[in-house]
Design an enzyme around this catalytic site. Structure first.
Site, PDB file in Angstrom:
ATOM      1  N   LEU A   1       0.845  -1.202   0.000  1.00 29.57           N
ATOM      2  CA  LEU A   1       0.000   0.000   0.000  1.00 29.57           C
ATOM      3  C   LEU A   1       0.876   1.247   0.000  1.00 29.57           C
ATOM      4  CD1 LEU A   1      -2.943   1.025   0.099  1.00 29.57           C
ATOM      5  CD2 LEU A   1      -2.534   1.440   2.519  1.00 29.57           C
ATOM      6  N   TYR A   2       2.019   1.177   0.690  1.00 30.95           N
ATOM      7  CA  TYR A   2       2.941   2.323   0.655  1.00 30.95           C
ATOM      8  C   TYR A   2       3.285   2.677  -0.784  1.00 30.95           C
ATOM      9  CZ  TYR A   2       7.320   4.901   0.945  1.00 30.95           C
ATOM     10  OH  TYR A   2       8.312   5.847   0.770  1.00 30.95           O
ATOM     11  N   ALA A   3       3.689   1.648  -1.557  1.00 27.11           N
ATOM     12  CA  ALA A   3       4.061   1.889  -2.961  1.00 27.11           C
ATOM     13  C   ALA A   3       2.875   2.464  -3.733  1.00 27.11           C
ATOM     14  CB  ALA A   3       4.538   0.590  -3.598  1.00 27.11           C
TER      15      ALA A   3
END
Ligand SMILES: NC(=O)c1ccc[n+]([C@@H]2O[C@H](COP(=O)([O-])OP(=O)(O)OC[C@H]3O[C@@H](n4cnc5c(N)ncnc54)[C@H](O)[C@@H]3O)[C@@H](O)[C@H]2O)c1
Length: 363
Positions: free
Chosen positions: A177-179
């Site tokens: 999700l960070y990416a």
């Protein structure tokens, strides 16, 4: 104004020896995330060279806020720094602060960082990285900086198999999700650049490390474990490779890029990722020298003089086996690839760590 070290903080070298031409004629900078690892080092360089800086940071508790306070403490002597503490999600306040300041340049580094934590606390990533970035873009639309620079990440290359990773590669297979929120950051910024003509550079950082670095990152954990006598978790059985970027090299490249705002329909060289419809480009900030995790750990063992106990583990969810930066575009833009060897950078980190925690490693 000279930099005045405090007794409680180890001070890293402040002059990066940048050629004069790399120093901006632009003098008013907003830096979001100036209490964070990278934002602190960027803000300090700008202040060192007499620029005005408005810093915005919420001092979140993702990791020990006392390290963020220590970074701010070491900036306290600069009277050209105005630091404000609030969340980017406070759209009204962000808009007011930035428009009142009338920046030449906005450097947006505040974010919820970390790949692994995005499995635990996904909401924080949507809020800080998407809502926060949207609010920042609205403020940029109104305040019209000459250049907007913002932090993306090498993690947006996700599952791309072909190495090294180039800025013109597709980035549609995020593995965390960070990416995904960093990909979203880039897309939001591209749309604003296209709609409102804001010259925008998105940095894709590759594993940045150095003094005053983040406690959630591997180097900090390894050095802490070395001095505490604890075992470290070695993921991917030590076979993962990372294109580590030393903080001074990163700041040097950022400062050089400030004076290189993208111009619509004017690509530089053959490797440019310049948008076909906007004054927008993404740039890898990595040295292009991947290092295997076990070799990185050996550098830590040498610098600390301690042998680490290792728990060899498989890769974690969301991780990729290797990161490797294509560097042609960066060279074409700034004329060099700053590359501090990992062995040197790790020694600098260990020196800072020992000083910060008052560790006498001879005992
Ligand atoms: N360090 C790396 O290796 C690396 C790699 C790729 C990308 N990045 C990106 O670079 C940027 C800087 O990373 P860093 O390593 O300095 O991280 P950091 O966590 O040390 O700094 C981020 C700062 O942003 C602040 N912040 C977080 N959420 C906020 C919010 N909602 N409102 C206001 N402030 C908020 C935090 O308090 C922190 O001081 C981030 O955008 C990160 O995603 C870093």
């Amino acid at each position: 104004m000279p930099y005045s070290p405090t007794i409680d903080i180890y001070t890293v070298p402040t002059s990066l020896g940048l050629p004069f031409s790399h120093w901006s004629t632009m003098s008013r900078f907003v830096v979001t995330g100036h209490a964070g690892f990278i934002g602190f080092h960027v803000a300090r360089q700008l202040l060192e060279h007499g620029h005005e800086v408005l810093g915005v940071d919420a001092i979140t508790d993702y990791y020990d806020p006392s390290l963020k306070r220590s970074r701010l403490q070491s900036l306290r002597h600069f009277d050209k720094l105005v630091g404000e503490e609030f969340e980017l999600e406070d759209a009204d306040r962000l808009l007011r602060s930035i428009t009142n300041f009338e920046p030449d340049v906005i450097i947006h580094l505040a974010a919820q960082a970390g790949v692994r934590y995005s499995l635990e606390a996904p909401f924080a990533y949507i809020q800080a990285n998407l809502v926060g970035t949207f609010n920042l873009l609205e403020a940029a639309r109104i305040s019209k900086p000459k250049h907007l620079l913002l932090a993306s990440s090498s993690s947006i290359y996700g599952g791309n198999q072909s190495l090294p990773w180039s800025e013109t590669d597709r980035t549609d297979s995020p593995m965390s999700l960070y990416a995904a929120t960093k990909k979203g950051t880039e897309d939001l910024a591209h749309s604003y650049s296209s709609l409102w003509g804001i010259p925008t550079t998105a940095f894709r950082f590759f594993t940045v490390y150095g003094p005053m670095g983040r406690p959630d990152m591997a180097l900090y954990k390894f050095v802490k474990a070395a001095f505490d006598g604890d075992a470290i978790d070695v993921y991917g059985h030590g076979k993962m490779r990372r294109d580590f970027t030393y903080i001074d090299d990163l700041v040097r490249a950022i400062v050089a890029l400030i004076n290189t705002p993208p111009v619509k329909n004017s690509p530089v060289g053959t490797a440019d990722s310049l948008s076909p419809v906007a004054p927008y480009r993404s740039v890898n900030l990595g040295g292009g020298v991947p290092v295997e995790l076990m070799s990185f750990i050996e550098s830590v063992e040498q610098a600390t003089g301690r042998t680490l106990k290792k728990n060899m583990l498989p890769m974690q969810m969301g991780d990729v086996l290797e990161t490797y930066s294509e560097t042609t575009l960066l060279r074409e833009l700034i004329g060099e690839i700053p590359r501090t060897p990992v062995t040197t950078g790790v020694v600098s980190f260990v020196d800072w760590y020992k000083s910060y925690f008052h560790i006498d490693s001879t005992t």
